[in-house]
Design a protein around this motif. Structure first.
Motif, PDB file in Angstrom:
ATOM      1  N   CYS A  19       0.837  -1.199   0.000  1.00 41.35           N
ATOM      2  CA  CYS A  19       0.000   0.000   0.000  1.00 41.35           C
ATOM      3  C   CYS A  19       0.873   1.251   0.000  1.00 41.35           C
ATOM      4  O   CYS A  19       0.601   2.207  -0.731  1.00 41.35           O
ATOM      5  CB  CYS A  19      -0.905  -0.022   1.223  1.00 41.35           C
ATOM      6  SG  CYS A  19      -1.941   1.430   1.414  1.00 41.35           S
ATOM      7  N   PHE A  48      -3.885   3.308  -3.001  1.00 42.94           N
ATOM      8  CA  PHE A  48      -4.489   3.308  -1.676  1.00 42.94           C
ATOM      9  C   PHE A  48      -3.505   3.903  -0.677  1.00 42.94           C
ATOM     10  O   PHE A  48      -2.304   3.974  -0.930  1.00 42.94           O
ATOM     11  CB  PHE A  48      -4.815   1.873  -1.228  1.00 42.94           C
ATOM     12  CG  PHE A  48      -5.791   1.162  -2.116  1.00 42.94           C
ATOM     13  CD1 PHE A  48      -5.380   0.571  -3.305  1.00 42.94           C
ATOM     14  CD2 PHE A  48      -7.117   1.076  -1.766  1.00 42.94           C
ATOM     15  CE1 PHE A  48      -6.272  -0.079  -4.123  1.00 42.94           C
ATOM     16  CE2 PHE A  48      -8.024   0.425  -2.578  1.00 42.94           C
ATOM     17  CZ  PHE A  48      -7.600  -0.155  -3.764  1.00 42.94           C
ATOM     18  N   TRP A  50      -2.986   4.249   3.881  1.00 37.66           N
ATOM     19  CA  TRP A  50      -3.438   3.747   5.184  1.00 37.66           C
ATOM     20  C   TRP A  50      -3.874   4.886   6.076  1.00 37.66           C
ATOM     21  O   TRP A  50      -3.173   5.878   6.234  1.00 37.66           O
ATOM     22  CB  TRP A  50      -2.309   2.966   5.867  1.00 37.66           C
ATOM     23  CG  TRP A  50      -2.078   1.633   5.250  1.00 37.66           C
ATOM     24  CD1 TRP A  50      -1.275   1.349   4.187  1.00 37.66           C
ATOM     25  CD2 TRP A  50      -2.655   0.391   5.655  1.00 37.66           C
ATOM     26  NE1 TRP A  50      -1.326   0.009   3.895  1.00 37.66           N
ATOM     27  CE2 TRP A  50      -2.152  -0.602   4.782  1.00 37.66           C
ATOM     28  CE3 TRP A  50      -3.547   0.029   6.661  1.00 37.66           C
ATOM     29  CZ2 TRP A  50      -2.508  -1.944   4.892  1.00 37.66           C
ATOM     30  CZ3 TRP A  50      -3.901  -1.305   6.777  1.00 37.66           C
ATOM     31  CH2 TRP A  50      -3.392  -2.272   5.905  1.00 37.66           C
ATOM     32  N   GLU A  51      -5.050   4.727   6.655  1.00 41.85           N
ATOM     33  CA  GLU A  51      -5.534   5.675   7.656  1.00 41.85           C
ATOM     34  C   GLU A  51      -5.227   5.119   9.050  1.00 41.85           C
ATOM     35  O   GLU A  51      -4.775   3.987   9.203  1.00 41.85           O
ATOM     36  CB  GLU A  51      -7.049   5.873   7.503  1.00 41.85           C
ATOM     37  CG  GLU A  51      -7.462   6.419   6.151  1.00 41.85           C
ATOM     38  CD  GLU A  51      -7.018   7.854   5.929  1.00 41.85           C
ATOM     39  OE1 GLU A  51      -6.555   8.465   6.910  1.00 41.85           O
ATOM     40  OE2 GLU A  51      -7.115   8.336   4.799  1.00 41.85           O
ATOM     41  N   LYS A  55      -7.050   1.247   8.439  1.00 44.15           N
ATOM     42  CA  LYS A  55      -8.053   1.286   7.387  1.00 44.15           C
ATOM     43  C   LYS A  55      -7.405   1.685   6.060  1.00 44.15           C
ATOM     44  O   LYS A  55      -6.644   2.637   5.986  1.00 44.15           O
ATOM     45  CB  LYS A  55      -9.158   2.283   7.747  1.00 44.15           C
ATOM     46  CG  LYS A  55     -10.229   2.420   6.687  1.00 44.15           C
ATOM     47  CD  LYS A  55     -11.241   3.490   7.079  1.00 44.15           C
ATOM     48  CE  LYS A  55     -12.279   3.687   5.980  1.00 44.15           C
ATOM     49  NZ  LYS A  55     -13.224   4.776   6.334  1.00 44.15           N
ATOM     50  N   SER A  57      -7.705   3.159   2.278  1.00 43.21           N
ATOM     51  CA  SER A  57      -8.585   4.147   1.666  1.00 43.21           C
ATOM     52  C   SER A  57      -8.046   4.585   0.321  1.00 43.21           C
ATOM     53  O   SER A  57      -6.834   4.658   0.103  1.00 43.21           O
ATOM     54  CB  SER A  57      -8.715   5.363   2.589  1.00 43.21           C
ATOM     55  OG  SER A  57      -9.475   6.382   1.983  1.00 43.21           O
ATOM     56  N   TYR A  59      -7.416   7.577  -2.442  1.00 46.24           N
ATOM     57  CA  TYR A  59      -7.209   9.015  -2.386  1.00 46.24           C
ATOM     58  C   TYR A  59      -8.488   9.719  -2.813  1.00 46.24           C
ATOM     59  O   TYR A  59      -9.075   9.395  -3.842  1.00 46.24           O
ATOM     60  CB  TYR A  59      -6.072   9.436  -3.310  1.00 46.24           C
ATOM     61  CG  TYR A  59      -4.699   9.251  -2.729  1.00 46.24           C
ATOM     62  CD1 TYR A  59      -4.205  10.148  -1.795  1.00 46.24           C
ATOM     63  CD2 TYR A  59      -3.887   8.186  -3.108  1.00 46.24           C
ATOM     64  CE1 TYR A  59      -2.948   9.991  -1.248  1.00 46.24           C
ATOM     65  CE2 TYR A  59      -2.624   8.019  -2.577  1.00 46.24           C
ATOM     66  CZ  TYR A  59      -2.158   8.930  -1.651  1.00 46.24           C
ATOM     67  OH  TYR A  59      -0.917   8.773  -1.116  1.00 46.24           O
ATOM     68  N   SER A  60      -8.912  10.686  -2.040  1.00 47.51           N
ATOM     69  CA  SER A  60     -10.097  11.468  -2.385  1.00 47.51           C
ATOM     70  C   SER A  60      -9.689  12.596  -3.335  1.00 47.51           C
ATOM     71  O   SER A  60      -8.508  12.944  -3.435  1.00 47.51           O
ATOM     72  CB  SER A  60     -10.716  12.067  -1.124  1.00 47.51           C
ATOM     73  OG  SER A  60      -9.857  13.074  -0.592  1.00 47.51           O
ATOM     74  N   SER A  93      -8.502  13.575   4.787  1.00 44.54           N
ATOM     75  CA  SER A  93      -8.388  12.673   5.925  1.00 44.54           C
ATOM     76  C   SER A  93      -7.353  13.192   6.918  1.00 44.54           C
ATOM     77  O   SER A  93      -6.589  14.118   6.636  1.00 44.54           O
ATOM     78  CB  SER A  93      -7.980  11.287   5.436  1.00 44.54           C
ATOM     79  OG  SER A  93      -6.651  11.324   4.927  1.00 44.54           O
TER      80      SER A  93
END
Length: 292
Positions: A19, A48, A50-51, A55, A57, A59-60, A93
């Motif tokens: 990731c 992706f 890591w949060e 978690k 996620s 990329y927004s 985030s």
């Protein structure tokens, strides 16, 4: 090539390592100014990060826009702001922002002096509901990391006249205080007082821009310091500007007329409409010939 890395499903250290590789590949791709279609394929299908709490996620658009700002990828920023105006300026985030109260894109654009991307962000914000618009324009940064500064404070602190004029012309407030109680005018005067007097022309240009937008009765923390060191500040600012700032003389008729003229320009037509007004020369040589 680093951006050919793909996500491999599963949990554990190997998955997290993969990731991170994929996440860095996206950063590299934006940094290398790769085409928009390629970046969007990566963002939506491959990349992706890591949060907190493990978690995984995507990329927004908001996070992708922050990368575009850092690396001045103007076509990608234009795509994100055109296709996803709300989500591109949403709160990123916790991995990307120290403060989850609002989005940091305006201050980031000012910090990196991305004038053209800032212009596009401000145009996108104009379509938001008034309450959302104000939340973006007058966002105070995290008090712990950013000192509660707004984007206007940052423009004054870093002496960014183009950014400052764009922000003010699109409705950002010149009167808010940061966590230390300083208005943008205080922040700018502190920069002007620094010795040696580097970049003084740009500092005075910022002051001229700010002066057209602040109310005449603005209370600012450095006023007493100006009065206590009158000769020094008269030499730095000029006698007329000094007298106006400390309230010993009203603004000239010229300044009053300029304030009225500038305030006739709606944010939707700023800064394009500057060319149609009899404004002083110093407001026109700024590099604001931006395509619509």
């Amino acid at each position: 090539m680093p951006w050919s890395v793909r996500w491999v499903g599963g949990r554990g250290a190997q998955s997290q390592k993969q990731c991170k590789k994929s996440s860095f590949a996206f950063y590299q791709a934006v940094r290398d100014l790769l085409p928009v279609w390629f970046l969007e394929d990566m963002r939506t299908m491959e990349v992706f990060h890591w949060e907190d709490g493990g978690k995984v996620s995507l990329y927004s658009p908001s996070e992708a826009l922050l990368y575009a700002l850092v690396h001045d990828h103007q076509p990608y920023a234009r795509h994100l702001l055109t296709k996803f105006p709300q989500s591109a300026l949403a709160v990123p985030s916790q991995s990307f922002s120290c403060c989850q109260s609002s989005a940091p894109h305006l201050a980031m654009a000012v910090r990196y002096n991305r004038v053209r991307i800032l212009f596009r962000i401000l145009k996108a914000i104009q379509a938001f509901p008034p309450s959302d618009r104000a939340g973006h324009l007058d966002r105070r940064g995290c008090s712990r990391v950013e000192g509660g500064k707004t984007a206007v404070h940052v423009a004054c602190e870093l002496v960014r006249p183009e950014c400052l004029l764009l922000l003010l012309g699109h409705g950002a407030s010149p009167c808010l205080r940061d966590s230390a109680g300083n208005t943008p005018l205080d922040t700018l005067l502190q920069q002007i007082s620094h010795t040696p007097a580097a970049n003084m022309r740009a500092k005075l240009l910022c002051l001229d821009c700010l002066f057209f937008f602040v109310p005449q009765d603005l209370q600012f923390a450095m006023k007493q310091q100006l009065l206590d060191n009158r000769q020094q500040w008269q030499d730095l600012l000029g006698e007329n500007m000094f007298q106006c700032l400390v309230g010993l003389a009203p603004p000239s008729l010229f300044v009053g007329a300029m304030r009225v003229l500038i305030r006739t320009i709606s944010p939707e037509h700023f800064p394009e409409a500057l060319d149609n007004l009899p404004l002083p020369h110093f407001l026109k040589p700024l590099d604001l010939k931006l395509e619509s």
